[in-house]
Design an enzyme around this catalytic site. Structure first.
Site, PDB file in Angstrom:
ATOM      1  N   GLY A  45       0.823  -1.214  -0.021  1.00  0.00           N
ATOM      2  CA  GLY A  45       0.138   0.110  -0.356  1.00  0.00           C
ATOM      3  C   GLY A  45       0.824   0.784  -0.351  1.00  0.00           C
ATOM      4  O   GLY A  45       1.938   1.067   0.785  1.00  0.00           O
ATOM      5  N   ARG A  75       9.947  -1.028  -5.048  1.00  0.00           N
ATOM      6  CA  ARG A  75       8.454  -1.062  -5.648  1.00  0.00           C
ATOM      7  C   ARG A  75       8.800   0.568  -6.225  1.00  0.00           C
ATOM      8  O   ARG A  75       8.577   1.574  -5.498  1.00  0.00           O
ATOM      9  CB  ARG A  75       7.744  -0.691  -4.411  1.00  0.00           C
ATOM     10  CG  ARG A  75       7.678  -2.916  -4.460  1.00  0.00           C
ATOM     11  CD  ARG A  75       6.441  -3.230  -3.754  1.00  0.00           C
ATOM     12  NE  ARG A  75       5.197  -3.482  -4.361  1.00  0.00           N
ATOM     13  CZ  ARG A  75       3.750  -3.549  -4.385  1.00  0.00           C
ATOM     14  NH1 ARG A  75       3.677  -3.571  -3.140  1.00  0.00           N
ATOM     15  NH2 ARG A  75       3.091  -3.578  -5.908  1.00  0.00           N
ATOM     16  N   ASP A 214      -1.601   5.161  -6.364  1.00  0.00           N
ATOM     17  CA  ASP A 214       0.193   5.224  -5.814  1.00  0.00           C
ATOM     18  C   ASP A 214       0.963   6.116  -6.515  1.00  0.00           C
ATOM     19  O   ASP A 214       2.314   6.563  -6.181  1.00  0.00           O
ATOM     20  CB  ASP A 214       0.607   3.925  -6.256  1.00  0.00           C
ATOM     21  CG  ASP A 214       0.509   2.559  -5.711  1.00  0.00           C
ATOM     22  OD1 ASP A 214      -1.064   1.944  -5.998  1.00  0.00           O
ATOM     23  OD2 ASP A 214       1.030   2.099  -5.281  1.00  0.00           O
ATOM     24  N   ASN A 224      -2.874   2.408 -10.020  1.00  0.00           N
ATOM     25  CA  ASN A 224      -3.385   1.963  -9.188  1.00  0.00           C
ATOM     26  C   ASN A 224      -3.093   1.078  -9.358  1.00  0.00           C
ATOM     27  O   ASN A 224      -2.960   0.339 -10.754  1.00  0.00           O
ATOM     28  CB  ASN A 224      -4.627   2.701  -8.402  1.00  0.00           C
ATOM     29  CG  ASN A 224      -5.316   2.116  -7.135  1.00  0.00           C
ATOM     30  OD1 ASN A 224      -4.309   2.311  -6.381  1.00  0.00           O
ATOM     31  ND2 ASN A 224      -6.011   0.901  -6.938  1.00  0.00           N
ATOM     32  N   LYS A 225      -3.438   0.026  -8.264  1.00  0.00           N
ATOM     33  CA  LYS A 225      -3.410  -1.626  -9.127  1.00  0.00           C
ATOM     34  C   LYS A 225      -3.778  -2.699 -10.500  1.00  0.00           C
ATOM     35  O   LYS A 225      -5.055  -2.084 -10.675  1.00  0.00           O
ATOM     36  CB  LYS A 225      -3.732  -2.603  -7.642  1.00  0.00           C
ATOM     37  CG  LYS A 225      -4.445  -4.111  -7.515  1.00  0.00           C
ATOM     38  CD  LYS A 225      -2.843  -4.764  -7.962  1.00  0.00           C
ATOM     39  CE  LYS A 225      -1.645  -3.525  -6.566  1.00  0.00           C
ATOM     40  NZ  LYS A 225      -0.429  -4.299  -6.949  1.00  0.00           N
TER      41      LYS A 225
HETATM   42  O1  MRU Z   1       0.101  -3.696  -4.398  1.00  0.00           O
HETATM   43  P1  MRU Z   1      -0.400  -3.437  -3.546  1.00  0.00           P
HETATM   44  O2  MRU Z   1      -0.917  -4.179  -2.275  1.00  0.00           O
HETATM   45  O3  MRU Z   1       0.775  -2.352  -2.739  1.00  0.00           O
HETATM   46  O4  MRU Z   1      -0.872  -1.962  -4.450  1.00  0.00           O
HETATM   47  C1  MRU Z   1      -1.339  -0.991  -3.499  1.00  0.00           C
HETATM   48  C2  MRU Z   1      -2.445  -0.500  -4.260  1.00  0.00           C
HETATM   49  O5  MRU Z   1      -3.013  -0.496  -5.277  1.00  0.00           O
HETATM   50  C3  MRU Z   1      -3.116   0.679  -3.463  1.00  0.00           C
HETATM   51  O6  MRU Z   1      -5.003   1.107  -3.797  1.00  0.00           O
HETATM   52  C4  MRU Z   1      -2.237   1.859  -3.212  1.00  0.00           C
HETATM   53  O7  MRU Z   1      -1.393   2.003  -2.551  1.00  0.00           O
HETATM   54  C5  MRU Z   1      -2.967   2.826  -2.541  1.00  0.00           C
HETATM   55  S1  MRU Z   1      -2.944   2.301  -0.350  1.00  0.00           S
HETATM   56  C6  MRU Z   1      -3.696   3.308  -0.151  1.00  0.00           C
END
Ligand code: MRU
Length: 325
Positions: A45, A75, A214, A224-225
């Site tokens: 996150g 990341r 992100d 985002n994801k």
């Molecule tokens: O791969 P992740 O679990 O880190 O992905 C997270 C997301 O895509 C969240 O939606 C994003 O980081 C925003 S968190 C407040």
């Protein structure tokens, strides 16, 4: 449930890869422990990895410049990671106590999430059906979260929401984390597979989509994801508001558009093997596993930050909240 906490000089971090079956906190010791925790999504996150990396910068006795480079590479998509390592590095270079800066990043995040949650809640009605994608709750931040913040705050205020949580292939953050977090908070949540989002929208079950982010580009494109952009396209088709929630630190004014955002690519194992007793494809079957995608600003109804609710045109509204530095 806190993604991490700092007590008596020690950082305790929730291992999110073990959720929802085990609740286990660990204490990273070396730079490799910190790197592995970010890379393997023990802590994940965007805001949470920033807070975590801030502590790494402060607590590890290493060359800080090199450490920053090393951690940032774990990341690449979430800007919060390099934002936090940069802040702690700067404090250190200026002769300040780096731990004070790391603590400040952590505490500010709680405050920012609270404001985002307030703004987000003002856009929702009691009884609304909400679709979420991935996890943007407390686990992805410090407290409340971004995308889930209005739902958790609303629960405290006596609102009832009916949440549909996309499972979020391939790493299942929606199933393992969002559904878990909302269940624990007493929010009504129904888990769906990602490919069911269109149907629940068509059936009139969804009044708004809430997602975290992100990285926000200067024109309002967001990363985002993986799968988020598909949800946004569906929301546009069905006339459902698509809200993106994130702190000011997620805006990257250096990225002019989403095309400038680096998308992390992860290993095939996450698609074929990771969650299964037996492999789900032949070893020789190729997989493409981008971890994020970019949602075009034209699909976004509003971007909700701790500095207010931004509306299109985003190049103007984002510029209007920019610090002068
Ligand atoms: O791969 P992740 O679990 O880190 O992905 C997270 C997301 O895509 C969240 O939606 C994003 O980081 C925003 S968190 C407040």
């Amino acid at each position: 449930m806190e993604s991490m906490y700092f007590e008596n000089g020690t950082l305790f971090v929730l291992d999110q890869t073990k959720l929802p079956n085990e609740i286990e906190y660990f204490t990273p010791k070396s730079k490799e422990d910190y790197y592995y925790a970010i890379k393997s999504l023990q802590v994940r996150g965007a805001p949470a990895i920033g807070i975590f990396a801030g502590y790494a910068m402060a607590l590890l006795n290493e060359d800080k410049q090199e450490l920053k480079k090393y951690l940032d590479s774990a990341r690449p998509t979430a800007v919060n990671l390099s934002y936090a390592t940069e802040r702690v590095l700067k404090a250190y270079n200026e002769g300040k106590n780096p731990l004070d800066e790391a603590r400040a990043i952590h505490l500010e995040d709680i405050e920012m999430c609270r404001k985002i949650s307030e703004y987000g809640l003002s856009l929702l009605k009691d009884g609304d059906g909400i679709l979420t994608h991935c996890n943007a709750g407390e686990l992805a931040t410090s407290k409340y979260g971004t995308g889930l913040g209005p739902l958790l705050l609303g629960k405290e205020r006596g609102y009832t929401f009916h949440v549909y949580s996309d499972e979020t292939r391939p790493l299942l953050q929606g199933a393992r984390l969002t559904s878990f977090e909302l269940e624990k908070a007493g929010v009504d949540v129904t888990l769906i597979c990602d490919n069911m989002a269109s149907l629940v929208m068509k059936q009139g079950k969804i009044n708004a989509v809430l997602v975290g982010t992100d990285r926000i580009a200067a024109n309002g494109d967001i990363a985002n994801k993986i799968g988020t952009s598909g949800v946004a396209i569906l929301a546009k088709h069905y006339g459902i508001p698509f809200y993106v929630l994130g702190p000011y630190s997620t805006i990257d004014y250096k990225c002019k558009t989403g095309d400038d955002i680096v998308i992390e690519e992860r290993q095939a194992d996450e698609i074929k093997n990771m969650w299964y007793e037996k492999p789900m494809a032949l070893p020789e079957t190729k997989c493409y596993n981008p971890a994020f995608d970019v949602t075009d600003h034209e699909l976004i109804t509003a971007i909700i930050t701790d500095r207010g609710i931004l509306r299109p045109p985003y190049n103007v509204s984002l510029e209007s909240i920019k610090d002068n530095d």
